[in-house]
Design a protein around this motif. Sequence first.
Motif, PDB file in Angstrom:
ATOM      1  N   ILE A  37      48.644  23.985  45.060  1.00 49.24           N
ATOM      2  CA  ILE A  37      49.227  25.054  44.256  1.00 49.24           C
ATOM      3  C   ILE A  37      49.194  26.350  45.042  1.00 49.24           C
ATOM      4  CG2 ILE A  37      48.966  26.388  42.136  1.00 49.24           C
ATOM      5  CD1 ILE A  37      47.314  23.974  41.094  1.00 49.24           C
ATOM      6  N   THR A  38      50.290  27.098  44.990  1.00 45.27           N
ATOM      7  CA  THR A  38      50.340  28.413  45.625  1.00 45.27           C
ATOM      8  C   THR A  38      50.337  29.486  44.546  1.00 45.27           C
ATOM      9  OG1 THR A  38      51.714  27.481  47.374  1.00 45.27           O
ATOM     10  CG2 THR A  38      51.594  29.874  47.249  1.00 45.27           C
ATOM     11  N   VAL A  39      49.473  30.468  44.710  1.00 46.28           N
ATOM     12  CA  VAL A  39      49.454  31.656  43.860  1.00 46.28           C
ATOM     13  C   VAL A  39      49.620  32.846  44.795  1.00 46.28           C
ATOM     14  CG1 VAL A  39      48.154  33.037  42.202  1.00 46.28           C
ATOM     15  CG2 VAL A  39      47.918  30.536  42.185  1.00 46.28           C
ATOM     16  N   SER A  40      50.589  33.697  44.486  1.00 45.76           N
ATOM     17  CA  SER A  40      50.877  34.838  45.356  1.00 45.76           C
ATOM     18  C   SER A  40      50.506  36.151  44.687  1.00 45.76           C
ATOM     19  CB  SER A  40      52.364  34.865  45.714  1.00 45.76           C
ATOM     20  OG  SER A  40      52.708  33.693  46.415  1.00 45.76           O
ATOM     21  N   VAL A  41      49.960  37.049  45.491  1.00 48.00           N
ATOM     22  CA  VAL A  41      49.668  38.417  45.084  1.00 48.00           C
ATOM     23  C   VAL A  41      50.598  39.314  45.883  1.00 48.00           C
ATOM     24  CG1 VAL A  41      47.942  40.258  45.061  1.00 48.00           C
ATOM     25  CG2 VAL A  41      47.249  37.867  44.631  1.00 48.00           C
ATOM     26  N   VAL A  42      51.357  40.160  45.194  1.00 43.82           N
ATOM     27  CA  VAL A  42      52.300  41.054  45.858  1.00 43.82           C
ATOM     28  C   VAL A  42      52.017  42.477  45.378  1.00 43.82           C
ATOM     29  CG1 VAL A  42      54.739  41.580  46.260  1.00 43.82           C
ATOM     30  CG2 VAL A  42      54.021  39.204  45.892  1.00 43.82           C
ATOM     31  N   THR A  43      52.003  43.427  46.328  1.00 38.82           N
ATOM     32  CA  THR A  43      51.736  44.818  45.965  1.00 38.82           C
ATOM     33  C   THR A  43      52.509  45.762  46.876  1.00 38.82           C
ATOM     34  OG1 THR A  43      50.009  46.467  45.551  1.00 38.82           O
ATOM     35  CG2 THR A  43      49.675  45.013  47.428  1.00 38.82           C
ATOM     36  N   ASP A  44      52.810  46.924  46.340  1.00 37.96           N
ATOM     37  CA  ASP A  44      53.414  47.966  47.158  1.00 37.96           C
ATOM     38  C   ASP A  44      52.376  49.023  47.544  1.00 37.96           C
ATOM     39  OD1 ASP A  44      53.074  49.265  44.737  1.00 37.96           O
ATOM     40  OD2 ASP A  44      55.206  49.590  44.385  1.00 37.96           O
ATOM     41  N   SER A  45      51.102  48.748  47.264  1.00 33.81           N
ATOM     42  CA  SER A  45      50.026  49.655  47.655  1.00 33.81           C
ATOM     43  C   SER A  45      49.881  49.660  49.170  1.00 33.81           C
ATOM     44  CB  SER A  45      48.694  49.210  47.035  1.00 33.81           C
ATOM     45  OG  SER A  45      48.739  49.315  45.642  1.00 33.81           O
ATOM     46  N   ALA A  46      49.551  50.813  49.713  1.00 34.87           N
ATOM     47  CA  ALA A  46      49.353  50.929  51.166  1.00 34.87           C
ATOM     48  C   ALA A  46      48.131  50.116  51.567  1.00 34.87           C
ATOM     49  CB  ALA A  46      49.175  52.388  51.543  1.00 34.87           C
ATOM     50  N   GLY A  47      48.230  49.456  52.692  1.00 35.27           N
ATOM     51  CA  GLY A  47      47.120  48.645  53.180  1.00 35.27           C
ATOM     52  C   GLY A  47      46.960  47.375  52.374  1.00 35.27           C
ATOM     53  N   PHE A  48      45.980  46.588  52.764  1.00 35.98           N
ATOM     54  CA  PHE A  48      45.758  45.299  52.123  1.00 35.98           C
ATOM     55  C   PHE A  48      44.631  45.303  51.103  1.00 35.98           C
ATOM     56  CE2 PHE A  48      48.268  43.629  55.653  1.00 35.98           C
ATOM     57  CZ  PHE A  48      49.006  42.647  55.005  1.00 35.98           C
ATOM     58  N   GLN A  49      43.897  46.391  50.964  1.00 37.12           N
ATOM     59  CA  GLN A  49      42.717  46.374  50.103  1.00 37.12           C
ATOM     60  C   GLN A  49      43.048  46.011  48.661  1.00 37.12           C
ATOM     61  OE1 GLN A  49      39.446  46.706  51.275  1.00 37.12           O
ATOM     62  NE2 GLN A  49      39.177  45.734  49.293  1.00 37.12           N
ATOM     63  N   ALA A  50      44.077  46.625  48.085  1.00 39.47           N
ATOM     64  CA  ALA A  50      44.437  46.329  46.687  1.00 39.47           C
ATOM     65  C   ALA A  50      44.827  44.864  46.528  1.00 39.47           C
ATOM     66  CB  ALA A  50      45.566  47.232  46.225  1.00 39.47           C
ATOM     67  N   ALA A  51      45.612  44.346  47.466  1.00 39.53           N
ATOM     68  CA  ALA A  51      46.022  42.944  47.403  1.00 39.53           C
ATOM     69  C   ALA A  51      44.818  42.018  47.536  1.00 39.53           C
ATOM     70  CB  ALA A  51      47.045  42.644  48.493  1.00 39.53           C
ATOM     71  N   LYS A  52      43.896  42.359  48.403  1.00 43.40           N
ATOM     72  CA  LYS A  52      42.711  41.514  48.588  1.00 43.40           C
ATOM     73  C   LYS A  52      41.797  41.550  47.367  1.00 43.40           C
ATOM     74  CE  LYS A  52      42.773  41.259  53.558  1.00 43.40           C
ATOM     75  NZ  LYS A  52      42.056  41.417  54.822  1.00 43.40           N
ATOM     76  N   ASP A  53      41.718  42.682  46.708  1.00 40.54           N
ATOM     77  CA  ASP A  53      40.930  42.763  45.468  1.00 40.54           C
ATOM     78  C   ASP A  53      41.515  41.836  44.399  1.00 40.54           C
ATOM     79  OD1 ASP A  53      39.257  44.637  46.646  1.00 40.54           O
ATOM     80  OD2 ASP A  53      40.212  46.358  45.666  1.00 40.54           O
ATOM     81  N   VAL A  54      42.837  41.844  44.275  1.00 40.78           N
ATOM     82  CA  VAL A  54      43.496  40.977  43.298  1.00 40.78           C
ATOM     83  C   VAL A  54      43.346  39.517  43.711  1.00 40.78           C
ATOM     84  CG1 VAL A  54      45.696  40.380  42.201  1.00 40.78           C
ATOM     85  CG2 VAL A  54      45.095  42.785  42.570  1.00 40.78           C
ATOM     86  N   ALA A  55      43.527  39.219  44.994  1.00 43.80           N
ATOM     87  CA  ALA A  55      43.392  37.848  45.482  1.00 43.80           C
ATOM     88  C   ALA A  55      41.981  37.315  45.224  1.00 43.80           C
ATOM     89  CB  ALA A  55      43.737  37.775  46.964  1.00 43.80           C
ATOM     90  N   ALA A  56      40.981  38.152  45.407  1.00 42.07           N
ATOM     91  CA  ALA A  56      39.604  37.736  45.128  1.00 42.07           C
ATOM     92  C   ALA A  56      39.422  37.425  43.645  1.00 42.07           C
ATOM     93  CB  ALA A  56      38.626  38.824  45.568  1.00 42.07           C
ATOM     94  N   ALA A  57      40.035  38.225  42.788  1.00 41.09           N
ATOM     95  CA  ALA A  57      39.948  37.973  41.335  1.00 41.09           C
ATOM     96  C   ALA A  57      40.644  36.657  40.976  1.00 41.09           C
ATOM     97  CB  ALA A  57      40.553  39.138  40.561  1.00 41.09           C
ATOM     98  N   VAL A  58      41.795  36.388  41.590  1.00 36.29           N
ATOM     99  CA  VAL A  58      42.494  35.118  41.361  1.00 36.29           C
ATOM    100  C   VAL A  58      41.602  33.957  41.777  1.00 36.29           C
ATOM    101  CG1 VAL A  58      44.411  33.663  42.155  1.00 36.29           C
ATOM    102  CG2 VAL A  58      44.829  36.051  41.499  1.00 36.29           C
ATOM    103  N   SER A  59      41.006  34.062  42.953  1.00 39.52           N
ATOM    104  CA  SER A  59      40.122  33.016  43.451  1.00 39.52           C
ATOM    105  C   SER A  59      38.929  32.811  42.526  1.00 39.52           C
ATOM    106  CB  SER A  59      39.652  33.366  44.864  1.00 39.52           C
ATOM    107  OG  SER A  59      38.896  32.324  45.411  1.00 39.52           O
TER     108      SER A  59
END
Length: 136
Positions: A67-89
């Motif tokens: 299964i693929t779950v994608s996190v997409v953001t327009d926030s600068a840098g990867f920190q916001a995306a990684k925070d969401v990805a960690a929550a998904v995990s």
Amino acid sequence: MSYGVAAALQAAVYDALRDDAALAALVNDAVFDASPAGALPGTYVTLGPELTRDRSDQTGHGALHRITVSVVTDSAGFQAAKDVAAAVSDVLVDADLALARGRLVYLNFERALARREGSGARRRIDLWFRARVQDD
């Protein structure tokens, strides 16, 4: 092989993500089972492609779903995306999901890919999970 559990697995994964308070604190209600049309939220989670292989054995029909779950953001840098990805995990790894059909044997993290998308203004993290199901 049985693909019969696929819809039940997708619904359970989607519901688990939608119902998680920690994830909702990061993306509000921006969890989709398909890429949204129209104006996109600044940050969202979407279910993506799935690859399924037969894992039937002597005990019955089963399958391994990638299964693929994608996190997409327009926030600068990867920190916001990684925070969401960690929550998904956190929601999905070793989750005890009740399925409308069949049963979940296990759900594990496999890998992730973080990258810039398009002109580089958007960030995307694709997370792959392996779910083993049995069609009882």
